[in-house]
Design an enzyme around this catalytic site. Structure first.
Site, mmCIF file in Angstrom:
data_model
loop_
_atom_site.group_PDB
_atom_site.id
_atom_site.type_symbol
_atom_site.label_atom_id
_atom_site.label_comp_id
_atom_site.label_asym_id
_atom_site.label_seq_id
_atom_site.Cartn_x
_atom_site.Cartn_y
_atom_site.Cartn_z
ATOM 1 N N HIS A 420 0.820 -1.207 0.000
ATOM 2 C CA HIS A 420 0.000 0.000 0.000
ATOM 3 C C HIS A 420 0.858 1.263 0.000
ATOM 4 C CE1 HIS A 420 -2.262 3.274 1.930
ATOM 5 N NE2 HIS A 420 -3.220 2.858 1.114
ATOM 6 N N ARG A 578 32.238 -5.442 -20.374
ATOM 7 C CA ARG A 578 33.664 -5.706 -20.273
ATOM 8 C C ARG A 578 33.904 -6.815 -19.262
ATOM 9 N NH1 ARG A 578 37.525 -1.022 -18.275
ATOM 10 N NH2 ARG A 578 36.925 -1.936 -16.270
ATOM 11 N N GLY A 701 40.729 3.520 -23.192
ATOM 12 C CA GLY A 701 40.588 3.698 -21.741
ATOM 13 C C GLY A 701 41.597 4.720 -21.288
ATOM 14 N N CYS A 751 35.852 4.956 -23.724
ATOM 15 C CA CYS A 751 34.998 4.808 -22.542
ATOM 16 C C CYS A 751 35.700 5.290 -21.276
ATOM 17 C CB CYS A 751 34.537 3.367 -22.389
ATOM 18 S SG CYS A 751 35.895 2.214 -22.159
HETATM 19 C C1 PEP Z 1 40.048 3.184 -18.430
HETATM 20 O O1 PEP Z 1 41.089 2.664 -18.069
HETATM 21 O O2 PEP Z 1 39.957 4.291 -18.979
HETATM 22 C C2 PEP Z 1 38.781 2.459 -18.219
HETATM 23 C C3 PEP Z 1 37.655 2.882 -18.745
HETATM 24 O O3 PEP Z 1 38.832 1.354 -17.416
HETATM 25 P P1 PEP Z 1 38.902 1.382 -15.819
HETATM 26 O O4 PEP Z 1 38.681 2.786 -15.388
HETATM 27 O O5 PEP Z 1 37.834 0.458 -15.360
HETATM 28 O O6 PEP Z 1 40.247 0.869 -15.551
HETATM 29 MG MG MG Z 2 41.136 0.603 -17.476
#
Ligand code: PEP
Ligand code: MG
Length: 800
Positions: A420, A578, A701, A751
């Site tokens: 509720h 990943r 990365g 990323c």
């Molecule tokens: C990076 O190294 O830029 C990445 C995205 O991986 P992490 O930050 O998880 O090491």
């Molecule tokens: Mg990394």
């Protein structure tokens, strides 16, 4: 004279009959007549019509009496309201049914009994008011329901009590608040074959996610016994999400399963008050899911059929008959909250600071609220509650609604997401955390608290008034960029909500987040449980994995669910998951991890990423990761899932990992499977041509690439001032890898954190011609604007 229609069977009723039989019956009739033939099982029954109600109150003189009584009604005076309502109910309960109406009800009751080859069939007798369940005026549980009714006298009694329940205190004040005429609302009654869910399970389901408004999932709740305990918040139900698009393709996409406590159940007892009594559920039953996967999928299919039929998101109740094991749909109405959201407006709540967590439970909605805590344990104490305070209590029921409307937030000890308190808070748009178990002890009366539902399925109660942001974006004004803007998604529970942010999919979903939040146990401790020494660790592992076939399967299923929830939220767009990239110190902090992890001097450049997967010491755990991914792609059908290998130092390492993946059902190129590699070590850039030969693309990365190009430890405060992704050395590496990937016609994205933190870095990437940029969700809008600017400039340059 037009013949009076006292009874209409479900097969004679359709959705347009609300004025005749009320919302509940109209919906049941519609489903019975249109959907049973398509395989959606609805227990048969009939409606005692609104006309019958009219006839009853007129011929017995009760109507006149009611009018007379209500002349002096004042809903603002609680005592006055209580007295008037009571008098009205007594008048109804004292009246005898006119002979012809009585005969009609009994005749058709026996007809229904015959259908089930019995003298007095057991039925559910429910109220179906003609103005109830309207899309904008749904309020759960306004009128009465009587369950497991058998026999003529009992049936007539229950009917009369339903009619009287049109005049409960709360129903009268609700109608007055909403401006409905007391005499325009009529009470039709549902008489429906009982489903013996007291001997099995029951629950509710929605063809939309009630928290985020995400439309591609069915949300199912289940408990043991009668469904009443869900709404009353007596138990914490199991919860499942099923992904609709892949279900339609014939897959089995249960993308989330969470075990509720289900400590009690409500069952019939003819000797007990109200025909029902509560029982304790055995520990064994509590620790397993109330439904099988097959049953979950079956219910989800019906939810989709019902939604397709009504052409709108639906809110449904289901029940399982313990005698036959069969599942039934026992009610359906339009979902009234999330389906009304404006799809063009994005509202995001985010805490700006953090504080001491006092307690937590299940979050309702995604807002943040705060104020002075007001602990009220008994509904009789609600008069002291002031507007804007945070209500902290055991559980609410409709009698609490007057103060719920004015609360800044609501916190309860018991209940799950469909109790509720949750239903009403959602409807009112008030942040609410249910099922905290102990909030009335952990929070002090008068203490300033912040209630946050903006962090996923868990809702947190913080000490103090924490600062937070509310961001409103008109999505119509956000134009798409040519460069694909993707998102880095961490928490699977936020994924459905975050899918509303403009995006082209997920550029990075880290397995680590799922493992540390959902699994929490080291995979090798699950694989080698017999060798786990610490008794405390053994106990925790046993507890966590009780509902699973075996311990490694727990790892596979939970990882698969976390991944699937993200993949489903963005389906059919690309979602790049990943593989695990914990460092050994992080692995060691998982439950049971210490025993299976080495102590390394430099974990940041130690046993992480690809080097683990082919190592005999970790390989069995890596195979579990593969099994989870296979489950998501093959069993759940989420083929939009791509895989990425992190921290791959050499091409040889890449080859070894790809080989193991292929041996475990993940062969690159088969079934559309793409495998990417992180570009985060200088070797990835220097030998980019060679990496291109074995992978489908790169994702840069910058976090690690900066660390390794400049030789600064990411975690060190002492050299933090040197750490800068915009250093020319890093940018040069980025330039190079973009160029090489393009030359090899491979995908190139990013990323790392840099473009989220620095819009000018995003602009640099666009200048260099990157394909996609994956951003933290909260930076998407601002970065998209920067990206568009650069794209425009680039376009102009080209023309010249
Ligand atoms: C990076 O190294 O830029 C990445 C995205 O991986 P992490 O930050 O998880 O090491
Ligand atoms: Mg990394």
């Amino acid at each position: 004279m037009v013949k009076k229609k006292f009874i209409l069977w479900f097969k004679e009723i359709s959705n347009t009959d609300v004025p005749k039989v009320g919302g509940k019956n109209a919906s049941l009739g519609e489903m019975y007549s249109k959907l049973t033939k398509k395989g959606v099982p609805i227990p048969n029954g009939f409606a005692v019509t609104a006309q019958a109600y009219d006839y009853f109150v007129t011929t017995t003189g009760v109507k006149k009496e009611i009018k007379q009584i209500l002349k002096t009604l004042n809903t603002h005076n609680l005592k006055n309201l209580q007295e008037h309502a009571k008098k009205v109910r007594q008048a109804i309960l004292a009246a005898e049914f006119p002979e012809d109406l009585k005969e009609a009800i009994i005749k058709d009751y026996h007809k229904l009994s015959q259908e089930f080859k019995t003298k007095n069939v057991d039925v559910a007798v429910r109220s179906s008011a003609t103005a109830e369940d309207l899309p904008d005026a749904s309020f759960a549980g306004q009128q009465d329901t009587y369950l497991n009714i058998e026999g003529e006298k009992e049936l007539l009694d229950a009917c009369r009590r339903c009619m009287a329940s049109l005049f409960t205190d709360r129903a009268i004040s609700y109608r007055a608040d909403k401006g409905f005429d007391h005499f325009k609302v009529k009470l039709s009654i549902t008489v429906q074959k009982m489903v013996r869910s007291d001997l099995a399970t029951s629950g509710v389901m929605f063809s939309i996610d009630t928290e985020s408004g995400f439309r591609d999932a069915v949300l199912i709740n289940s408990i043991y016994g009668l469904g009443e305990y869900i709404v009353q918040g007596m138990v914490n139900p199991d919860e499942y999400y099923v992904h609709k698009p892949t279900l339609a393709k014939g897959f089995a996409p249960i993308i989330s399963k969470s075990l509720g406590r289900k400590g009690k159940k409500l069952v019939y007892d003819s000797k007990a008050k109200g025909n029902v009594k509560g029982l304790i559920v055995s520990k064994e039953d509590q620790h397993r899911f109330a439904l099988t996967d097959k049953e979950v999928l079956q219910l989800a299919k019906w939810a989709v059929q019902i939604e397709d039929h009504y052409q709108k998101p639906m809110d449904m109740e289901w029940a399982q008959d313990g005698k036959t094991g069969k599942l039934f749909i026992v009610q359906a109405r339009p979902e009234t909250v999330r389906s009304q959201d404006d799809p063009n407006t994005l509202i995001e709540y985010k805490l700006r600071e953090t504080g001491k967590v006092l307690t937590y439970g299940a979050s309702v909605g995604n807002k943040i609220g705060q104020g002075k805590a007001h602990i009220i344990k008994d509904v009789r104490g609600i008069h002291s509650f002031k507007k804007g305070e945070v209500l902290v209590t055991e559980m609410t029921d409709p009698d609490w609604e007057p103060i719920m409307k004015i609360a800044g937030a609501i916190v309860t000890n018991s209940g799950g997401r469909t109790c509720h308190a949750a239903i009403i808070s959602r409807e009112l748009g008030i942040p609410c955390v249910v099922g905290t178990r102990n909030s009335t002890n952990k929070v002090r009366n008068g203490q300033n608290i912040t209630v946050s539902c903006a962090e996923g399925e868990k809702g947190f109660i913080y000490n103090g008034l924490l600062k937070y942001d509310v961001k409103k974006t008109n999505l119509k004004t956000v134009a798409k960029s040519k460069t694909k803007v993707m998102m880095n998604i961490g928490n699977p529970e936020m994924a459905m909500l975050q899918s509303f942010i403009p995006n082209e999919g997920v550029g990075l979903a880290r397995e680590e987040f799922i493992i540390s939040n959902y699994i929490r146990i080291h995979p090798l401790a699950l694989l080698n449980f017999s060798k786990v020494k610490d008794p405390k660790v053994r106990r925790i592992i046993e507890e966590h994995t009780a509902a699973y076939k075996n311990k490694p399967q727990f790892f596979v299923d939970k990882l698969a669910e976390g991944i699937a929830r993200i993949a489903a939220s963005f389906y059919p767009k690309d979602v790049i998951i990943r593989l695990s990239d914990f460092k050994s110190n992080e692995y060691a902090s998982l439950i049971g991890g210490v025993q299976f992890e080495p102590v390394e001097r430099n974990p940041m450049i130690g046993w992480r990423g690809a080097s683990r997967y082919y190592s005999p010491k970790y390989l069995p755990a890596f195979i579990l990761e593969c099994r989870a991914l296979v489950k998501v792609r093959k069993e759940m059908g989420l083929k939009n899932l791509k895989i990425m290998v992190p921290f791959c130092r050499t091409v040889e390492e890449g080859k070894k990992v790809l080989k193991i993946m292929a041996e475990n059902g993940l062969k690159r190129g088969v079934d559309g499977l793409e495998v990417y590699v992180m570009c985060e070590i200088p070797s990835n850039v220097i030998l980019a041509d060679d990496f291109c030969k074995i992978f489908d693309g790169f994702s840069i990365g910058t976090n690690d690439l900066t660390q390794l190009a400049l030789g600064v430890d990411r975690d060190s405060e002492l050299v933090a001032h040197v750490y800068d992704e915009r250093n020319e050395a890093v940018k040069e590496l980025v330039r190079q890898v973009i160029r090489i990937a393009k030359k090899n016609k491979k995908k190139i994205g990013i990323c790392g954190q840099a473009p989220s933190d620095f819009p000018d870095f995003a602009q640099f990437l666009v200048e260099e011609g990157i394909d996609s940029i994956s951003l933290s969700p909260d930076t998407v809008i601002k970065t998209m604007i920067a990206i568009k600017q650069t794209e425009k400039k680039k376009g102009r340059k080209k023309k010249k």
